[in-house]
Design a protein around this motif. Sequence first.
Motif, PDB file in Angstrom:
ATOM      1  N   GLY A   1     -18.736 -37.572  -5.567  1.00  0.00           N
ATOM      2  CA  GLY A   1     -18.740 -38.420  -4.394  1.00  0.00           C
ATOM      3  C   GLY A   1     -19.427 -37.792  -3.198  1.00  0.00           C
ATOM      4  O   GLY A   1     -19.335 -38.301  -2.082  1.00  0.00           O
ATOM      5  N   GLU A   2     -20.167 -36.701  -3.404  1.00  0.00           N
ATOM      6  CA  GLU A   2     -20.893 -36.037  -2.326  1.00  0.00           C
ATOM      7  C   GLU A   2     -22.364 -36.447  -2.349  1.00  0.00           C
ATOM      8  O   GLU A   2     -22.937 -36.679  -3.414  1.00  0.00           O
ATOM      9  CB  GLU A   2     -20.786 -34.517  -2.467  1.00  0.00           C
ATOM     10  N   ARG A   3     -22.955 -36.529  -1.172  1.00  0.00           N
ATOM     11  CA  ARG A   3     -24.406 -36.737  -1.100  1.00  0.00           C
ATOM     12  C   ARG A   3     -25.084 -35.392  -1.345  1.00  0.00           C
ATOM     13  O   ARG A   3     -25.087 -34.521  -0.477  1.00  0.00           O
ATOM     14  CB  ARG A   3     -24.794 -37.301   0.264  1.00  0.00           C
ATOM     15  N   ASP A   4     -25.638 -35.251  -2.528  1.00  0.00           N
ATOM     16  CA  ASP A   4     -26.138 -33.936  -2.926  1.00  0.00           C
ATOM     17  C   ASP A   4     -27.644 -33.889  -3.148  1.00  0.00           C
ATOM     18  O   ASP A   4     -28.177 -32.838  -3.519  1.00  0.00           O
ATOM     19  CB  ASP A   4     -25.415 -33.457  -4.192  1.00  0.00           C
ATOM     20  N   ALA A   5     -28.353 -34.991  -2.931  1.00  0.00           N
ATOM     21  CA  ALA A   5     -29.804 -34.984  -3.103  1.00  0.00           C
ATOM     22  C   ALA A   5     -30.405 -36.131  -2.312  1.00  0.00           C
ATOM     23  O   ALA A   5     -29.928 -37.265  -2.399  1.00  0.00           O
ATOM     24  CB  ALA A   5     -30.174 -35.116  -4.580  1.00  0.00           C
ATOM     25  N   ASN A   6     -31.468 -35.837  -1.560  1.00  0.00           N
ATOM     26  CA  ASN A   6     -32.126 -36.881  -0.781  1.00  0.00           C
ATOM     27  C   ASN A   6     -33.124 -37.607  -1.679  1.00  0.00           C
ATOM     28  O   ASN A   6     -34.337 -37.395  -1.603  1.00  0.00           O
ATOM     29  CB  ASN A   6     -32.827 -36.286   0.438  1.00  0.00           C
ATOM     30  N   LEU A   7     -32.590 -38.485  -2.514  1.00  0.00           N
ATOM     31  CA  LEU A   7     -33.435 -39.176  -3.489  1.00  0.00           C
ATOM     32  C   LEU A   7     -34.337 -40.214  -2.834  1.00  0.00           C
ATOM     33  O   LEU A   7     -35.386 -40.563  -3.398  1.00  0.00           O
ATOM     34  CB  LEU A   7     -32.572 -39.824  -4.565  1.00  0.00           C
TER      35      LEU A   7
ATOM     36  N   THR B   1     -41.968 -39.474  -1.287  1.00  0.00           N
ATOM     37  CA  THR B   1     -42.924 -38.362  -1.179  1.00  0.00           C
ATOM     38  C   THR B   1     -43.473 -37.910  -2.520  1.00  0.00           C
ATOM     39  O   THR B   1     -44.653 -37.585  -2.635  1.00  0.00           O
ATOM     40  CB  THR B   1     -42.281 -37.161  -0.465  1.00  0.00           C
ATOM     41  N   GLN B   2     -42.636 -37.900  -3.535  1.00  0.00           N
ATOM     42  CA  GLN B   2     -43.071 -37.388  -4.832  1.00  0.00           C
ATOM     43  C   GLN B   2     -43.710 -38.458  -5.715  1.00  0.00           C
ATOM     44  O   GLN B   2     -44.460 -38.142  -6.641  1.00  0.00           O
ATOM     45  CB  GLN B   2     -41.890 -36.758  -5.569  1.00  0.00           C
ATOM     46  N   PHE B   3     -43.401 -39.715  -5.436  1.00  0.00           N
ATOM     47  CA  PHE B   3     -43.939 -40.793  -6.270  1.00  0.00           C
ATOM     48  C   PHE B   3     -44.801 -41.766  -5.468  1.00  0.00           C
ATOM     49  O   PHE B   3     -45.134 -42.840  -5.940  1.00  0.00           O
ATOM     50  CB  PHE B   3     -42.793 -41.529  -6.971  1.00  0.00           C
ATOM     51  N   ASP B   4     -45.155 -41.344  -4.236  1.00  0.00           N
ATOM     52  CA  ASP B   4     -46.111 -42.086  -3.412  1.00  0.00           C
ATOM     53  C   ASP B   4     -45.707 -43.546  -3.241  1.00  0.00           C
ATOM     54  O   ASP B   4     -46.527 -44.456  -3.360  1.00  0.00           O
ATOM     55  CB  ASP B   4     -47.516 -41.987  -4.028  1.00  0.00           C
ATOM     56  N   GLN B   5     -44.419 -43.763  -2.958  1.00  0.00           N
ATOM     57  CA  GLN B   5     -43.939 -45.118  -2.723  1.00  0.00           C
ATOM     58  C   GLN B   5     -43.862 -45.392  -1.224  1.00  0.00           C
ATOM     59  O   GLN B   5     -43.418 -44.545  -0.451  1.00  0.00           O
ATOM     60  CB  GLN B   5     -42.554 -45.314  -3.344  1.00  0.00           C
ATOM     61  N   ALA B   6     -44.268 -46.585  -0.826  1.00  0.00           N
ATOM     62  CA  ALA B   6     -44.160 -46.964   0.582  1.00  0.00           C
ATOM     63  C   ALA B   6     -42.702 -47.103   0.999  1.00  0.00           C
ATOM     64  O   ALA B   6     -42.335 -46.790   2.131  1.00  0.00           O
ATOM     65  CB  ALA B   6     -44.908 -48.265   0.827  1.00  0.00           C
ATOM     66  N   ALA B   7     -41.858 -47.584   0.082  1.00  0.00           N
ATOM     67  CA  ALA B   7     -40.412 -47.690   0.298  1.00  0.00           C
ATOM     68  C   ALA B   7     -39.736 -47.218  -0.987  1.00  0.00           C
ATOM     69  O   ALA B   7     -40.277 -47.407  -2.079  1.00  0.00           O
ATOM     70  CB  ALA B   7     -40.008 -49.120   0.614  1.00  0.00           C
ATOM     71  N   PRO B   8     -38.561 -46.577  -0.880  1.00  0.00           N
ATOM     72  CA  PRO B   8     -37.901 -46.042  -2.076  1.00  0.00           C
ATOM     73  C   PRO B   8     -37.508 -47.156  -3.038  1.00  0.00           C
ATOM     74  O   PRO B   8     -36.685 -48.009  -2.705  1.00  0.00           O
ATOM     75  CB  PRO B   8     -36.675 -45.307  -1.525  1.00  0.00           C
TER      76      PRO B   8
ATOM     77  N   ALA C   1     -37.639 -39.047 -14.620  1.00  0.00           N
ATOM     78  CA  ALA C   1     -38.712 -38.513 -13.792  1.00  0.00           C
ATOM     79  C   ALA C   1     -38.164 -37.950 -12.487  1.00  0.00           C
ATOM     80  O   ALA C   1     -38.614 -36.904 -11.999  1.00  0.00           O
ATOM     81  CB  ALA C   1     -39.747 -39.597 -13.511  1.00  0.00           C
ATOM     82  N   ILE C   2     -37.170 -38.622 -11.907  1.00  0.00           N
ATOM     83  CA  ILE C   2     -36.531 -38.118 -10.696  1.00  0.00           C
ATOM     84  C   ILE C   2     -35.700 -36.881 -11.004  1.00  0.00           C
ATOM     85  O   ILE C   2     -35.756 -35.875 -10.293  1.00  0.00           O
ATOM     86  CB  ILE C   2     -35.653 -39.207 -10.063  1.00  0.00           C
TER      87      ILE C   2
END
Length: 264
Positions: free
Chosen positions: A221-227, A233-240, A160-161
Motif C-alpha cells: 500500500g506504499e507509493r514505491d515507484a513513480n510509474l 519519459t521512458q516510453f515517450d508518451q505525451a500522457a501516461p 516492459a515497465i
Amino acid sequence: MGTVAALFRYPVKGFTPEERDELVVQPDGRIEGDRVLAFRFASAVEPERVDGLDHWPKSQGLALMDVPSLARLRLAYDAESRRLRITDGSRVLVDAGLDPDGRREIEAAVTDAVTAGPDARRLRGAGRLPLRLVGDGANARFQDRARGYISLHTSASVAAIDSLVDVPVDDRRFRSNIVVSGVPAWDELTWGGVVRIGAVRFVVSEPIRRCTAIMANPDSGERDANLLRILTTQFDQAAPTLGVLLLPVEGGGVIRVGDHVEVE
C-alpha cells in the motif's frame, strides 16, 4: 494473435481484485459483479449526471489514487450472501453483511483503518466523514467513467515497465478486467475497430490514461515507484497511458481465461 492470460473483477471500488476463470460481459458494457460497492464521502452519496448517465467520480470517495494504503487491505465478498470480509494481515477488520447494521459496522471499520494509517489526512476535509458504503452489492455502478467500459492491457506492456524499475510491477497495479499475453508490448494501443475475445466482439474505445493509483504497491500500500514519470519519459508518451477501454458490439457474453484474442 493473443490469449487471455488473466481476468479480474473488483467488487468494491479501490479494494482487492477477484481473479476469475471467466467473466460475464453485460450488454451495457460492464462486467457482472464489478465495482458493485464503493465507499463515498458524506457529501457525495448521490451520483452526478453525465450525458444522462449516473456517474460517481472517484475523487469523491475512497480510491487508490488518493488513498494508496487501501491496497494492503484484503477483501473477500460473497455475492450470494452479500457479505464483506476485510483483513489487514492476520487481523480481521470486519466481517459483516450489507444490512443497515452491517453497513454501519463496515463503514466504521474502514474509517478506523484509514484514519489510523498514513492517508488519514484524506478524510480531514469538509464533507469527507462519515464514509458511506453505497451500492446494492449486485449492480455494477462505480466504474471511473459514466459509460462504464471494460479495461484491458497486455502483460508485455507491464513487463516492459517492470524491467525499468527496482520494485516489482505486475498486472495488479493497473486494475484491468482483462490481461492479454502473446502480443508485443504496447500493441494494444495500436488496436482500432473491433477486437474479438473468445465469442464476444468489442469496439476499442480509447487508451487508458493512468493516474497515481498505479504507483501504489499492491502488497504494502506504499507509493514505491513513480510509474507516471516512467511512462512519459521512458516510453515517450505525451500522457501516461497503458491499456484500452472496450465496449461490447452487441449483447455481451462470457469471456474465459485461454480465449483467443484477435483484432478484426
